[in-house]
Scaffold this motif. Structure first.
Motif, short mmCIF file in Angstrom:
data_model
loop_
_atom_site.label_atom_id
_atom_site.label_comp_id
_atom_site.label_asym_id
_atom_site.label_seq_id
_atom_site.Cartn_x
_atom_site.Cartn_y
_atom_site.Cartn_z
N ALA A 55 0.86 -1.19 0.00
CA ALA A 55 0.00 0.00 0.00
C ALA A 55 0.89 1.24 0.00
CB ALA A 55 -0.93 0.00 1.21
N ASP A 59 -0.96 6.75 3.42
CA ASP A 59 -2.14 5.92 3.63
C ASP A 59 -1.74 4.47 3.87
OD1 ASP A 59 -3.88 8.06 3.32
OD2 ASP A 59 -4.08 7.76 1.16
N HIS A 102 -10.50 9.78 2.78
CA HIS A 102 -11.03 9.34 1.48
C HIS A 102 -12.56 9.27 1.55
CE1 HIS A 102 -7.02 8.31 -0.05
NE2 HIS A 102 -6.77 7.88 1.17
N LEU A 213 -5.95 1.70 -2.72
CA LEU A 213 -4.85 2.66 -2.67
C LEU A 213 -3.90 2.48 -3.85
CD1 LEU A 213 -4.16 2.59 1.16
CD2 LEU A 213 -5.26 4.42 -0.13
N ARG A 216 -5.58 4.02 -6.91
CA ARG A 216 -5.51 5.47 -6.93
C ARG A 216 -4.12 5.94 -7.36
NH1 ARG A 216 -9.39 8.69 -4.33
NH2 ARG A 216 -7.77 10.22 -3.89
N GLU A 217 -3.10 5.24 -6.89
CA GLU A 217 -1.74 5.62 -7.25
C GLU A 217 -1.51 5.42 -8.75
OE1 GLU A 217 2.67 4.79 -5.45
OE2 GLU A 217 1.54 3.04 -6.13
#
Length: 218
Positions: A55, A59, A102, A213, A216-217
């Motif tokens: 992750a 976060d 989030h 996560l 999103r990255e």
């Protein structure tokens, strides 16, 4: 997902599953205290390693910390109930902070109602469960953080049917623990359900959050 990434992920999830599932079958066995305590903590501890490795960013560190405090709580509760609850309480506070970072852009009325029910209903039910009424305020205080964690997860942008569902399973597991202090004190049901609900909840939270996560990255 690249094949290599999948292979790299597998050992920690597999180790977690082996430890978490196998503990269910030895939790009532006559094993050396320290060995059994470490075995109990291993399932979620391996999830903490998985989160730390896969992750990204701040976060990811928060998610790993949630799992670390969960594993610590699993072990500490074998020694002292209050110490275990304190570890879980800290984990819930970190989880609330992560989930609120989030927040979901919009919620339907039913989703809002579910979040409010988790937030307020969890401590209320917990407060009513203990036969020893002197224990009720402390139980409710812990359960307020528990319900807040679940409400924040359900209201967040994290996958609701992984992270949100995992949080709800966590709530159900803890309420069953509290039921041992009252109406289900002589029932076998809590002993059968507490660990599967808890471990599955933590597994869903961790795997769902890592996937979100990483997405999103990307």
């Amino acid at each position: 997902m690249p094949k290599r990434a999948l292979i790299e992920r597998r050992p920690w999830l597999l180790a977690s599953l082996v430890a978490g599932v196998s503990f269910y079958f030895v939790k009532d066995a006559a094993l050396a205290g320290l060995f059994k305590t470490l075995w109990k903590g291993a399932g979620v501890a391996f999830l903490a390693i998985y989160a730390a490795r896969h992750a990204p960013g701040r976060d990811g560190k928060m998610l790993s910390a949630i799992m670390v405090f969960g594993a610590a709580g699993d072990m500490a509760i074998e020694i002292d109930l209050v110490a275990g609850a304190a570890c879980f309480f800290v984990g819930h506070v970190i989880a609330i902070a992560l989930y609120t970072r989030h927040r979901r852009a919009s919620l339907t009325s039913s989703q809002q109602a579910a979040a409010v029910t988790l937030l307020l209903g969890t401590p209320l039910i917990a407060f009513l469960l203990p036969t020893d009424r002197t224990a009720a305020p402390g139980v409710a205080l812990y359960a307020f953080a528990l319900g807040g964690m679940a409400a924040a997860a359900w209201s967040s942008a994290f996958p609701r049917y992984r992270v949100g569902l995992g949080a709800v399973l966590f709530v159900a597991s803890d309420l069953l623990i509290f039921s041992r202090m009252g109406p289900l004190a002589t029932s076998a049901l809590p002993d059968v359900l507490i660990w599967p609900l808890y471990y599955l909840g933590q597994f869903l939270i961790c795997v769902g959050a890592v996937g979100f996560l990483r997405g999103r990255e990307a």
